[in-house]
Motif scaffolding. Structure first.
Motif, PDB file in Angstrom:
ATOM      1  N   GLN A   1      -0.057  11.284   4.301  1.00  0.00           N
ATOM      2  CA  GLN A   1      -0.393  11.948   5.552  1.00  0.00           C
ATOM      3  C   GLN A   1      -0.168  13.444   5.393  1.00  0.00           C
ATOM      4  OE1 GLN A   1       2.048  10.960   9.045  1.00  0.00           O
ATOM      5  NE2 GLN A   1       0.180  10.849  10.269  1.00  0.00           N
TER       6      GLN A   1
ATOM      7  N   LEU B   1      -4.079   9.489   8.158  1.00  0.00           N
ATOM      8  CA  LEU B   1      -3.500   8.776   7.037  1.00  0.00           C
ATOM      9  C   LEU B   1      -4.593   8.385   6.054  1.00  0.00           C
ATOM     10  CD1 LEU B   1      -1.121   6.557   9.128  1.00  0.00           C
ATOM     11  CD2 LEU B   1      -0.368   7.894   7.164  1.00  0.00           C
TER      12      LEU B   1
ATOM     13  N   PHE C   1       4.829  -0.180   8.392  1.00  0.00           N
ATOM     14  CA  PHE C   1       5.091   1.056   7.665  1.00  0.00           C
ATOM     15  C   PHE C   1       6.586   1.263   7.426  1.00  0.00           C
ATOM     16  CE2 PHE C   1       1.098   3.540   7.708  1.00  0.00           C
ATOM     17  CZ  PHE C   1       0.319   2.710   8.494  1.00  0.00           C
ATOM     18  N   GLY C   2       6.891   1.912   6.293  1.00  0.00           N
ATOM     19  CA  GLY C   2       8.226   2.445   6.097  1.00  0.00           C
ATOM     20  C   GLY C   2       8.399   3.722   6.896  1.00  0.00           C
ATOM     21  N   ALA C   3       9.591   4.294   6.820  1.00  0.00           N
ATOM     22  CA  ALA C   3       9.906   5.483   7.615  1.00  0.00           C
ATOM     23  C   ALA C   3       9.304   6.762   7.043  1.00  0.00           C
ATOM     24  CB  ALA C   3      11.415   5.640   7.752  1.00  0.00           C
TER      25      ALA C   3
ATOM     26  N   PHE D   1       0.837  -1.191   0.000  1.00  0.00           N
ATOM     27  CA  PHE D   1       0.000   0.000   0.000  1.00  0.00           C
ATOM     28  C   PHE D   1       0.880   1.253   0.000  1.00  0.00           C
ATOM     29  CE2 PHE D   1      -3.546  -2.610   1.535  1.00  0.00           C
ATOM     30  CZ  PHE D   1      -2.892  -3.607   2.229  1.00  0.00           C
TER      31      PHE D   1
ATOM     32  N   TYR E   1       0.219   5.096   1.602  1.00  0.00           N
ATOM     33  CA  TYR E   1      -0.634   6.007   2.359  1.00  0.00           C
ATOM     34  C   TYR E   1      -0.026   7.402   2.297  1.00  0.00           C
ATOM     35  CZ  TYR E   1      -3.615   2.534   4.746  1.00  0.00           C
ATOM     36  OH  TYR E   1      -4.539   1.573   5.043  1.00  0.00           O
TER      37      TYR E   1
ATOM     38  N   PHE F   1       3.858   7.179   2.911  1.00  0.00           N
ATOM     39  CA  PHE F   1       4.334   5.955   3.549  1.00  0.00           C
ATOM     40  C   PHE F   1       4.062   4.752   2.646  1.00  0.00           C
ATOM     41  CE2 PHE F   1       5.522   7.521   7.648  1.00  0.00           C
ATOM     42  CZ  PHE F   1       4.700   8.619   7.858  1.00  0.00           C
TER      43      PHE F   1
END
Lengths: 114, 116
Positions: free
Chosen positions: B38, B44, B106-108, B34, B36, B90
């Motif tokens: 923000q 999100l 999640f990634g950073a 995915f 997302y 993200f």
């Protein structure tokens, strides 16, 4: 229909105080998740509810963190004896059922511990 | 174990130019991926999702991503940036199925800045 709501949006606590963060999921959503987002990082999983049952609390960082969802709708994340490292944005998400991969997020509660 | 790595922490583009946000994933089985977005003081929002159907996935606001198994990548692109695209993005992978549910990993994050 309303989305996921969280309150308060901002919370400042003195170190050692207890705090309670509230999440109102989308009506009818079975699954509810809490995530913690530290400054400059991606959200990290804390805990998961299916209706009122807490099925996974593996992400809770310490026994000072406690979450509940007694009637299968509203959830509260409680942090006892807050520490500076608890400062973060706490995100709540809900999804329609247990197998749904689409999660809907609230705006988060920004907790600052001084 | 499931994980994602976002290769750029900050990306800056001019309005009207293409956007490329890079993400590599690690998964022991066919992943669900995915993106997302923000925006400041907002929740999100899901941009798009890949769940083993078409490898080129179209999302909202003109974004799309391509799943490339050989490169273990899921890069996010948009042909022409708009000022309103400035936000944090993200890359996310669905965690292992356990106890009847999936948590998100999640990634950073990549902060996208768009300049006039």
């Amino acid at each position: 229909g309303a989305g996921v709501s969280q309150s308060p949006r901002y919370k400042v606590a003195k170190r050692g105080q207890d705090v309670a963060l509230r999440c109102d999921p989308i009506s009818g959503h079975v699954s509810l998740f809490w995530y913690q987002q530290a400054l400059g990082q991606g959200p990290e999983f804390l805990t998961y509810f299916q209706n009122e049952a807490q099925l996974d609390k593996s992400g809770l960082p310490s026994d000072r963190f406690f979450a509940e969802r007694p009637e299968g709708s509203v959830s509260t994340l409680k942090i006892q004896r807050t520490q500076q490292e608890d400062s973060a944005v706490y995100l709540c998400a809900s999804s329609f059922d247990r197998s749904s991969y689409e999660q809907y997020f609230g705006p988060g509660t920004r907790l600052t511990v001084t | 174990a499931q994980s994602v790595t976002q290769l750029d922490s900050h990306v800056s583009v001019s309005e009207g130019t293409p956007v490329l946000l890079r993400c590599n994933y690690s998964s022991s089985y066919s992943p669900s991926l995915f993106w997302y977005v923000q925006h400041p003081n907002k929740g999100l929002q899901l941009l798009l999702k890949y769940t083993s159907a078409a490898t080129l996935v179209k999302g909202i606001n003109g974004f799309e991503a391509e799943f490339k198994k050989s490169e273990t990548s899921f890069h996010l692109t948009k042909p022409s940036a708009h000022m309103s695209d400035a936000a944090e993005y993200f890359c996310v992978v669905r965690g292992p199925y356990s106890g009847g549910y999936n948590k998100l990993i999640f990634g950073a994050g990549t902060r996208l800045a768009v300049h006039p």
